[in-house]
Design a protein around this motif. Structure first.
Motif, PDB file in Angstrom:
ATOM      1  N   PHE A 136      27.749  36.463  34.259  1.00 59.90           N
ATOM      2  CA  PHE A 136      27.136  37.510  33.432  1.00 59.90           C
ATOM      3  C   PHE A 136      27.417  38.896  34.000  1.00 59.90           C
ATOM      4  N   PHE A 137      27.408  39.024  35.319  1.00 62.13           N
ATOM      5  CA  PHE A 137      27.743  40.317  35.931  1.00 62.13           C
ATOM      6  C   PHE A 137      29.165  40.725  35.587  1.00 62.13           C
ATOM      7  N   LEU A 138      30.101  39.787  35.726  1.00 62.19           N
ATOM      8  CA  LEU A 138      31.506  40.100  35.482  1.00 62.19           C
ATOM      9  C   LEU A 138      31.792  40.321  33.996  1.00 62.19           C
ATOM     10  N   ALA A 139      31.022  39.652  33.115  1.00 59.47           N
ATOM     11  CA  ALA A 139      31.198  39.860  31.672  1.00 59.47           C
ATOM     12  C   ALA A 139      30.809  41.280  31.278  1.00 59.47           C
ATOM     13  N   TYR A 140      29.912  41.866  32.047  1.00 56.20           N
ATOM     14  CA  TYR A 140      29.418  43.217  31.742  1.00 56.20           C
ATOM     15  C   TYR A 140      30.555  44.231  31.683  1.00 56.20           C
ATOM     16  N   SER A 197      35.468  31.850  46.055  1.00 57.75           N
ATOM     17  CA  SER A 197      34.513  32.895  46.413  1.00 57.75           C
ATOM     18  C   SER A 197      35.226  34.194  46.758  1.00 57.75           C
ATOM     19  N   SER A 198      36.358  34.106  47.413  1.00 58.09           N
ATOM     20  CA  SER A 198      37.139  35.300  47.745  1.00 58.09           C
ATOM     21  C   SER A 198      37.675  35.964  46.485  1.00 58.09           C
ATOM     22  N   ILE A 199      38.118  35.139  45.540  1.00 55.35           N
ATOM     23  CA  ILE A 199      38.636  35.677  44.274  1.00 55.35           C
ATOM     24  C   ILE A 199      37.530  36.405  43.521  1.00 55.35           C
ATOM     25  N   ILE A 200      36.342  35.800  43.451  1.00 59.33           N
ATOM     26  CA  ILE A 200      35.217  36.425  42.759  1.00 59.33           C
ATOM     27  C   ILE A 200      34.850  37.751  43.417  1.00 59.33           C
ATOM     28  N   PHE A 201      34.861  37.769  44.748  1.00 61.15           N
ATOM     29  CA  PHE A 201      34.528  38.995  45.470  1.00 61.15           C
ATOM     30  C   PHE A 201      35.527  40.101  45.136  1.00 61.15           C
ATOM     31  N   ILE A 202      36.789  39.753  44.998  1.00 58.18           N
ATOM     32  CA  ILE A 202      37.821  40.742  44.680  1.00 58.18           C
ATOM     33  C   ILE A 202      37.683  41.235  43.241  1.00 58.18           C
ATOM     34  N   ILE A 203      37.207  40.383  42.349  1.00 61.18           N
ATOM     35  CA  ILE A 203      37.076  40.768  40.943  1.00 61.18           C
ATOM     36  C   ILE A 203      36.060  41.895  40.777  1.00 61.18           C
ATOM     37  N   TYR A 204      35.040  41.932  41.624  1.00 66.67           N
ATOM     38  CA  TYR A 204      34.007  42.966  41.491  1.00 66.67           C
ATOM     39  C   TYR A 204      34.569  44.385  41.643  1.00 66.67           C
ATOM     40  N   PRO A 205      35.360  44.697  42.670  1.00 76.35           N
ATOM     41  CA  PRO A 205      35.947  46.044  42.702  1.00 76.35           C
ATOM     42  C   PRO A 205      36.876  46.314  41.528  1.00 76.35           C
TER      43      PRO A 205
END
Length: 301
Positions: A136-140, A197-205
């Protein structure tokens, strides 16, 4: 005389010659919530949040619970404000209505993410990072960008567009370099096993770069209109969120983040700014001061 008055009324009607289909109905001030009250409520919410954080500073568990749970009603109020702006914008323009509706959907996704995050961290006592809340955070980010791009835009000459693209590129390249040096690069170099988990962390920036794109779109193509306040608040909210997210991610990289510190004020401030953007849109409609861009606009650069 009557015909002349009617013609004058049509000319004075906001958006009457904007070239965009809309069902205009004047929005009288008696139908809307006064913006000055919204401003006072937003300030009160942020100050109350800060005071409670100070009061709970010696109880880390309670502070973490508060900083998580308090964001849910705050962001829920923002969703309602955005829906309110969308509903009143429908009387003026379907295109503007859809834009604010999409922005409310994006904020709803973030609110759901906050609720899941809080439930996992406060009640289940587990680390909510890398969980269903991330969906949901990334969909935002892309949904919010869609909402910004769907707002009516100005038309520029080819030369002006070239200058705009150049300015946009400079800002984005600088931002990419900063994110790479402080967040993405360290994650890649320090991860022994480059997993999901590393991929998800990179997606945030990358999501923050998407928000920066939204800010650039607002500043370059939306903010020249007669009523600038809604867009200024939207841009301010996005900038606050980008800064807060970036510092949070950096602290996560170096393992220095502690819930309930000053950084946590960044999220309610950014939410409050977006909510004020929505209420400012309502105020502009009430004053009949919101207008859709003309075909030719002031010179860029």
């Amino acid at each position: 005389m009557i015909a002349s008055r009617n013609a004058s009324a049509v000319r004075d009607c906001p958006g009457s010659n904007d070239g965009i289909e809309h069902d205009f109905m004047p929005v009288g001030s008696k139908w809307v919530f006064p913006f000055r009250y919204s401003l006072a409520i937003a300030a009160l919410i942020v100050m109350t949040y800060a005071l409670i954080m100070i009061f709970l500073k010696d109880d880390q568990e309670a502070l973490t619970a508060f900083s998580d749970l308090a964001l849910i009603p705050i962001n829920s109020m923002v969703v309602l404000a955005l829906l309110y702006a969308a509903a009143l914008s429908l009387r003026w323009s379907r295109k503007v209505y859809k834009s604010w509706l999409i922005l409310s959907l994006a904020t709803l996704c973030f609110t759901i993410g906050d609720a899941i995050w809080s439930y996992q961290e406060v009640f289940l006592k587990i680390d909510p990072f890398y969980s269903i809340a991330d969906i949901f955070f990334l969909a935002y980010y892309p949904i919010f960008l869609l909402g910004i791009f769907s707002l009516p835009s100005f038309e520029f000459t080819i030369r002006e567009r070239f200058k705009m693209i150049l300015d946009f590129g400079i800002v984005m390249i600088a931002a990419i370099i900063m994110f790479w040096n402080f967040i993405i690069g360290p994650i890649i170099h320090e991860s022994a096993n480059f997993d999901l988990s590393s991929i998800i962390f990179i997606i945030y920036p990358i999501g923050d770069l998407i928000l920066l794109t939204s800010v650039m779109e607002l500043l370059f193509r939306k903010i020249y209109s007669k009523e600038k306040t809604p867009f200024i608040f939207l841009a301010a909210g996005m900038i606050a969120l980008i800064i807060t997210d970036s510092i949070y991610l950096r602290q996560q990289v170096v393992d220095e983040y502690v819930a309930g510190r000053l950084l946590d004020l960044g999220w309610p401030i950014s939410y409050a700014m977006v909510g004020l953007a929505a209420m400012s849109q309502v105020d502009a409609l009430a004053k009949n001061s919101f207008n859709i861009p003309e075909t030719r606009q002031p010179h860029y650069g």
